[in-house]
Design an enzyme around this catalytic site. Structure first.
Site, PDB file in Angstrom:
ATOM      1  N   GLU A 129      -6.991  -7.713  -1.839  1.00  0.00           N
ATOM      2  CA  GLU A 129      -7.623  -7.722  -0.522  1.00  0.00           C
ATOM      3  C   GLU A 129      -9.123  -7.533  -0.685  1.00  0.00           C
ATOM      4  OE1 GLU A 129      -5.907  -5.200   2.407  1.00  0.00           O
ATOM      5  OE2 GLU A 129      -3.897  -6.086   2.235  1.00  0.00           O
ATOM      6  N   GLU A 153       0.821  -1.219   0.000  1.00  0.00           N
ATOM      7  CA  GLU A 153       0.000   0.000   0.000  1.00  0.00           C
ATOM      8  C   GLU A 153       0.851   1.264   0.000  1.00  0.00           C
ATOM      9  OE1 GLU A 153      -1.951  -1.007   3.644  1.00  0.00           O
ATOM     10  OE2 GLU A 153      -3.693  -1.829   2.622  1.00  0.00           O
TER      11      GLU A 153
END
Length: 576
Positions: free
Chosen positions: A231, A161
Site C-alpha cells: 500500500e 493488517e
C-alpha cells in the site's frame, strides 16, 4: 495446458514463470466503480504503465443477509477479473474476510454481531463457521482464475493488517488453511504496517508493508527476499467535519530505483455509494464520507489528475514504450454536464412514510439495529431506525451513551437513530452495534414499550414510497421528510455532481440508486452522479432531509471539497 510457474520469492526479486518480474500495481475496487466504467478505469491503469490490478473483496456486500449471496451485476467479481485478463493485467486478490478498505465494519457483515459473544477476526467458532460458509461460495468463483490454471491471479492476500489487531495467534493460520483447502495455490501474502510486521506474519508467506517504510527493516525480517510496498498511499480518506485530505509525498522514484515492487493505494478510489462508508475511532468516533477520491491519480469520477501524468512519466523508464503507444488512442473522455437546477416540488414526511417499511417491531426494551427481526432475521445493517415510546411526564432524559450514532428527538419520544458507519479499523470492531444499544432513562427510570421501524431505504422501500400521495412543497414540510423532483436529460446522459446549498443533512437517491449522504459540515459538498445511472428523459430525484430543505438541487462539473489539508508529513511521521 503447459506447466506455468507462479510468482516466486526465491531471490531478491520476484519471478513469474521463471522470469524476473516486478509488480507495478494499482488498487481499483470494482464495488466502488459503476460497472459500465470498469473497462475505462482499468485501461487508464494500464496506460499509466502499471501491470497489476489489486482489489479487495467485500464480504458485507457479497453476503448482505446470512446465507444470501450476491455475485452478479455490480458485484460480478469473476467478470471483473476476466476483464483485467482481457486487458493484459495481472491480479492480486485481497479476499479478507476482513479488508478494512474504509467500509462499514471493515467489510464484515453486520449480521455477525447478532451473536452476543461474537469475537470478530478470531478463531471463535461463530466467526470461523461464518467465514467457512462464505469462502465455500467465494473461493470456487476465483480459484479457476489463478495463474497456474491460465488466469491472471498471481497472488492472494491472507486477511489484512492483522499485525495491528493480533487478538488470536491461530487466526491467520485458520485463514491460510481456509484458502489452501479450497484450491488457492498461488503465492500467499500478508500486509501490515511497520509494527504489525513483527506480529502479523506467517511462515513461508511474504510480508509486505505500508507506504514507504524503510525497506531495511523488512530486509532484516526477510533477508534475500523481494521487497513489495503493498500500500503505497497516494492519498488519504476523509471524515465528516474535517478538511479534505491531500497527499503530496514524492518518494516513489527512490523506491523504484532500488528495485522495489509497489502497489498504489488507491490508483482510483471511486465512491462508497449508499451507506457503505465506515468510520474511525482512535479515541473519538469519526464517520467517513461517501467520496473515496483518496487524492488518487484518477479522480473520484475517473478523470486524469496531475498525479496521473507525473506517475505515467515516471513509469515510462520502467516499462516498455510499446505499452504506451498501443493504448494511446483507446481511452475516450466523454466529459461531464452541468444540468439545470431541479425544483423538488413534492414532499412527504417521515411519519407518513412509515407505512412503507416492513412491519414495525414492538418490545419492552429498545433493540439495536442488528438484532431487529428484519431482512430474513439478519437484522438491519444500514440507514436509520425510528424508536418510539410514549412518555407521560417531563423530566431529565438520559441516553447513557446508548445512542449509536445520532438521534433526532420529537415531543413524544421519537428517536430517529442513524448508523453513520461502523468502525473499520482498530480494537473497537466488536463494539459496533448500532441504533439504541441500551436503556434510555427518564428521571433515572428506564423507558419501556418501544416500537421500532427499520428505515434502511432499500429499493423496495423507495418503490413503495412512490405509491403514496405526496404533497406540494408550498405546504410547510414536517421534518424529517422526503422531497421529490424530476431531472430531465436531453441526449446522452453524462456524469455530474449534485450539490445542495442550504440543505443540512440526509440522503440523495436518483432513479432508485442511493448516492450517499449529504451533510453541510463538509468537506464533501457534492455527490458524484454517474452518467450510466441516468437515462434520456425524466429521472427521479429524491432527497431525504433531516432538518431543512432549500427546495432546489444544483449540479456541478467538478467535485467541491471545501478546506484542504496536506497529511503526507503527518502520516509519514506516524509510521516511522
Amino acid at each position: 495446458m503447459s506447466h506455468r510457474e507462479g510468482l516466486r520469492t526465491d531471490s531478491i526479486y520476484f519471478t513469474l514463470n521463471g522470469a524476473p518480474f516486478r509488480i507495478l500495481g494499482g488498487s481499483i475496487h470494482y464495488f466502488r466503480v459503476p460497472r459500465p466504467y470498469w473497462r475505462d478505469r482499468l485501461l487508464k491503469l494500464k496506460a499509466c504503465g502499471l501491470n497489476t490490478l489489486t482489489t479487495y473483496v467485500p464480504w458485507n456486500l457479497h453476503e448482505p443477509e446470512k446465507g444470501v449471496y450476491c455475485f452478479s451485476e455490480q458485484l460480478d467479481l469473476e467478470a471483473y477479473i476476466h476483464l483485467a485478463a482481457e486487458l493484459g493485467l495481472w491480479v492480486i486478490l485481497r479476499p479478507g474476510p476482513y479488508i478494512c478498505a474504509e467500509l462499514d465494519l471493515g467489510g464484515l457483515p453486520s449480521w455477525l454481531l447478532r451473536d452476543k459473544n461474537m469475537k470478530l477476526r478470531t478463531t471463535y467458532l461463530g466467526f470461523t463457521t461464518a467465514v467457512n460458509s462464505y469462502f465455500d461460495k467465494l473461493i470456487p468463483r476465483v480459484a479457476h482464475l489463478q495463474f497456474k490454471r491460465g488466469g491472471p491471479i498471481i497472488a492472494v492476500q491472507v486477511e489484512n493488517e492483522y499485525g495491528s489487531y493480533a487478538k488470536d495467534e491461530q487466526y491467520l493460520m485458520f485463514v491460510k488453511e481456509a484458502l489452501l483447502s479450497r484450491g488457492i495455490t498461488e503465492l500467499l501474502l500478508t500486509c501490515d504496517n511497520r509494527e504489525g510486521l513483527k506480529c502479523g506474519g506467517l511462515d513461508v508467506i511474504t510480508l509486505l508493508m505500508h507506504l514507504y517504510v524503510s525497506g531495511c527493516e523488512l530486509f532484516v525480517l526477510q533477508p534475500q527476499k523481494p521487497l513489495l510496498v503493498m500500500e503505497y498511499w497516494c492519498g488519504w480518506f476523509d471524515v465528516w467535519g474535517e478538511p479534505h485530505h491531500v497527499f503530496s509525498a514524492q518518494v516513489l522514484k527512490e523506491l523504484l530505483d532500488r528495485g522495489v515492487s509497489i502497489n498504489l493505494y488507491m490508483f482510483h478510489g471511486g465512491t462508497s455509494f449508499g451507506f457503505m462508508n465506515g468510520a474511525v475511532d482512535l479515541g473519538s468516533y469519526k464517520s467517513q464520507i461517501n467520496s473515496y477520491d483518496y487524492d488518487a491519480p484518477l479522480s473520484e469520477s475517473g478523470d486524469y489528475t496531475n498525479k496521473y501524468h507525473l506517475l505515467k512519466n515516471l513509469l515510462r523508464s520502467f516499462q516498455s514504450k510499446l505499452l504506451f503507444s498501443s493504448l494511446k488512442f483507446l481511452i475516450l473522455f466523454l466529459g461531464k454536464r452541468v444540468y439545470e437546477p431541479v425544483v423538488l416540488s413534492e414532499h412527504i414526511s417521515l411519519w407518513e412514510s412509515l407505512q412503507c417499511v416492513d412491519r414495525p417491531f414492538s418490545s419492552d426494551d429498545p433493540v439495536n439495529m442488528e438484532d431487529l427481526p428484519v431482512n430474513h432475521n439478519s437484522g438491519q445493517s444500514y440507514g436509520y431506525t425510528l424508536y418510539e415510546t410514549t412518555i407521560y411526564r417531563g423530566g431529565a432524559l438520559n441516553s447513557r451513551n446508548h445512542v449509536r450514532d445520532r438521534a433526532l428527538r420529537e415531543r413524544i419520544l421519537s428517536l430517529l437513530v442513524e448508523n453513520c458507519g461502523r468502525v473499520n479499523y482498530g480494537p473497537a470492531l466488536d463494539k459496533q452495534r448500532k441504533g439504541l444499544v441500551g436503556d434510555i432513562t427518564l428521571n433515572h427510570i428506564p423507558l419501556k414499550k418501544f416500537t421500532m421501524y427499520s428505515l434502511d431505504m432499500t429499493h423496495n422501500f423507495i418503490n413503495r414510497l412512490q405509491s403514496l400521495k405526496w404533497k406540494s412543497t408550498n405546504q410547510n414540510p414536517l421534518y424529517p421528510a422526503f422531497f421529490r423532483g424530476s431531472l430531465v436529460v436531453e441526449g446522452q446522459p453524462r456524469d455530474t455532481f449534485i450539490k445542495l446549498p442550504g440543505w443540512r443533512k440526509g440522503v440523495v437517491i436518483v432513479n432508485g440508486q442511493n448516492l450517499g449522504r449529504h451533510w453541510s459540515v463538509g468537506p464533501q459538498d457534492t455527490l458524484y452522479l454517474p452518467g450510466p445511472w441516468l437515462k434520456s428523459g425524466d429521472n427521479q430525484l429524491i432527497v431525504f432531509e433531516e432538518h431543512r430543505a432549500e427546495g432546489k438541487v444544483h449540479f456541478a462539473e467538478n467535485p467541491q471539497h471545501g478546506k484542504i489539508t496536506d497529511v503526507s508529513r503527518q502520516l509519514f511521521c506516524t509510521l516511522l
